[in-house]
Design a protein around this motif. Structure first.
Motif, PDB file in Angstrom:
ATOM      1  N   SER A 331       0.964  -1.107  -0.081  1.00  0.00           N
ATOM      2  CA  SER A 331      -0.026   0.169   0.106  1.00  0.00           C
ATOM      3  C   SER A 331       0.751   1.471   0.044  1.00  0.00           C
ATOM      4  O   SER A 331       0.467   2.263  -0.476  1.00  0.00           O
ATOM      5  CB  SER A 331      -1.082  -0.046   1.174  1.00  0.00           C
ATOM      6  OG  SER A 331      -0.144   0.171   2.381  1.00  0.00           O
ATOM      7  N   ALA A 334       1.091   2.238  -3.492  1.00  0.00           N
ATOM      8  CA  ALA A 334      -0.132   2.411  -4.254  1.00  0.00           C
ATOM      9  C   ALA A 334      -0.130   3.878  -4.967  1.00  0.00           C
ATOM     10  O   ALA A 334      -0.650   3.777  -6.250  1.00  0.00           O
ATOM     11  CB  ALA A 334      -1.263   2.058  -3.397  1.00  0.00           C
ATOM     12  N   LEU A 355      -2.214  -4.895  -2.639  1.00  0.00           N
ATOM     13  CA  LEU A 355      -2.277  -4.388  -3.843  1.00  0.00           C
ATOM     14  C   LEU A 355      -3.239  -5.208  -4.712  1.00  0.00           C
ATOM     15  O   LEU A 355      -3.063  -5.181  -6.003  1.00  0.00           O
ATOM     16  CB  LEU A 355      -1.112  -4.080  -4.556  1.00  0.00           C
ATOM     17  CG  LEU A 355       0.084  -3.182  -3.955  1.00  0.00           C
ATOM     18  CD1 LEU A 355       1.273  -3.133  -4.692  1.00  0.00           C
ATOM     19  CD2 LEU A 355      -0.525  -1.784  -3.798  1.00  0.00           C
TER      20      LEU A 355
END
Length: 380
Positions: A331, A334, A355
């Motif tokens: 994350s 991301a 993800l």
């Protein structure tokens, strides 16, 4: 006829020199489709001022260099802080709230920074007096003390508890503050030692417990940790192939920049990136020594901060272009994975439960690894 053939040969040679051969990644252990797509993107994007951005921990290597170094630092008592500096550093920016329910002591009682901090203060004062400052005891001997056992168990636990209880902007820089008083060269040398230890260590999990005797205010704590690090030859080869085709490789990592630079640029690890290729967390300095203070005005290189690095430092070097390839695993990556529509490939070094939404993007390449060996899995 001979003259025609000679002219054709000259044209072919000219095209080969001016355009360059097709990209040709080593087969390695890539999922075949992933290698094919990466080859194609490199061939289409070469020598046009493009660049690629990679995360480091769990993306360019297997497992986490900062966490490996943290526990190596504890196990070898490599600190330069006075007890007063240590006490301040471990409390920096940490809320007084109890840690989340996943981070209670072995009796199920709540812990907070004041409880565990009080215990660590006492442990560190003993370790500082008897080893860190004056070496009155050998490392082997001091490791047998209850103070060391308690310190080892509780400081490692504290890192996990902060990360599992509070926001990234609090937890990510915290572990870096323990370098206060050390020089850049000292930390880089320590990182090299820790990397080599981690690469030689088994990929496994192990439990660290604090003292049964010195339970203190926090009580006894116990937690499971991961051991080992692994390089990824396929990633190193991808770096080389990108750069051989005029596509600059950058690292944006939530680990300390100086630590990642050791791994990414030291030839013993095979990645061989140039100086200036790594952007990571930074601390304020007292001369050549780190301070327990995050660098003012510089983004934290996690989540949205990774996009800030691209916008502020990378795009201006490349005519305002977005990266053609972005690689990540969690994350924390991301934002940079999803920010740019012009990015052609999202290389996901996939870990379970991470993800999953990004993996649905049509640009995503899913590359898994074998948890036992750290090697890429060609079958996914």
């Amino acid at each position: 006829m001979n003259s025609i053939l000679k002219n054709m040969a000259r044209v072919s040679l000219f095209l080969a020199i001016s355009v360059g051969a097709m990209a040709n990644l080593d087969e390695g252990r890539w999922v075949p489709k992933n290698r094919e797509v990466l080859d194609k993107v490199i061939s289409e994007s070469k020598n046009q001022g493009n660049y690629a951005v990679f995360d480091w921990d769990y993306t360019s290597i297997y497992q986490d260099t900062q966490e490996n170094l943290f526990r190596y630092q504890i196990d070898n008592l490599r600190f330069a802080m006075t007890p007063e500096q240590f006490s301040k550093a471990i409390r920096k920016d940490i809320p007084l709230d109890n840690f989340s329910d996943d981070y209670k002591n072995v009796k199920g009682q709540a812990i907070n920074i004041e409880k565990i901090g009080s215990d660590l203060d006492k442990d560190y004062a003993f370790l500082y007096k008897n080893y860190i400052k004056d070496k009155k005891m050998s490392l082997e001997k001091i490791k047998k003390t209850e103070q060391f056992k308690d310190f080892r168990g509780k400081l490692a636990f504290l890192y996990e508890a902060i990360g599992g209880s509070f926001s990234h902007d609090i937890s990510y820089p915290w572990v870096l503050y323990l370098f206060e008083g050390m020089t850049v060269n000292e930390v880089k040398a320590l990182a090299k030692e820790a990397n080599d230890f981690g690469i030689g260590n088994k990929l496994d999990s192990y439990v660290i417990e604090s003292s049964d005797v010195l339970t203190g205010k926090a009580g006894k704590v116990s937690h499971k940790y991961k051991s080992g690090l692994r390089t990824q030859p396929e990633t190193a080869n991808l770096f080389r192939e990108l750069q051989a085709n005029g596509i600059k490789v950058y690292i944006i990592s939530a680990s300390l920049q100086d630590i990642v630079e050791v791994f990414a640029t030291d030839k013993s690890y095979g990645y061989n990136l140039e100086d200036g290729s790594v952007y990571g967390m930074r601390l304020e300095m007292n001369g050549d020594k780190y301070r327990a203070e995050y660098k003012a005005g510089y983004p934290q290189t996690q989540t949205k901060g990774k996009v800030e690095i691209i916008e502020t430092y990378l795009k201006p070097k490349h005519g305002g272009k977005a990266p053609i390839l972005v690689a990540g695993d969690s994350s924390g990556d991301a934002n940079m994975l999803t920010e740019y529509k012009d990015t052609k490939v999202l290389l996901l070094m996939k870990r379970e439960g991470k993800l999953d939404d990004v993996a649905k993007d049509g640009r995503a390449l899913i590359q898994k690894r074998n948890a036992q060996t750290g090697l890429l899995d060609p079958k996914n």
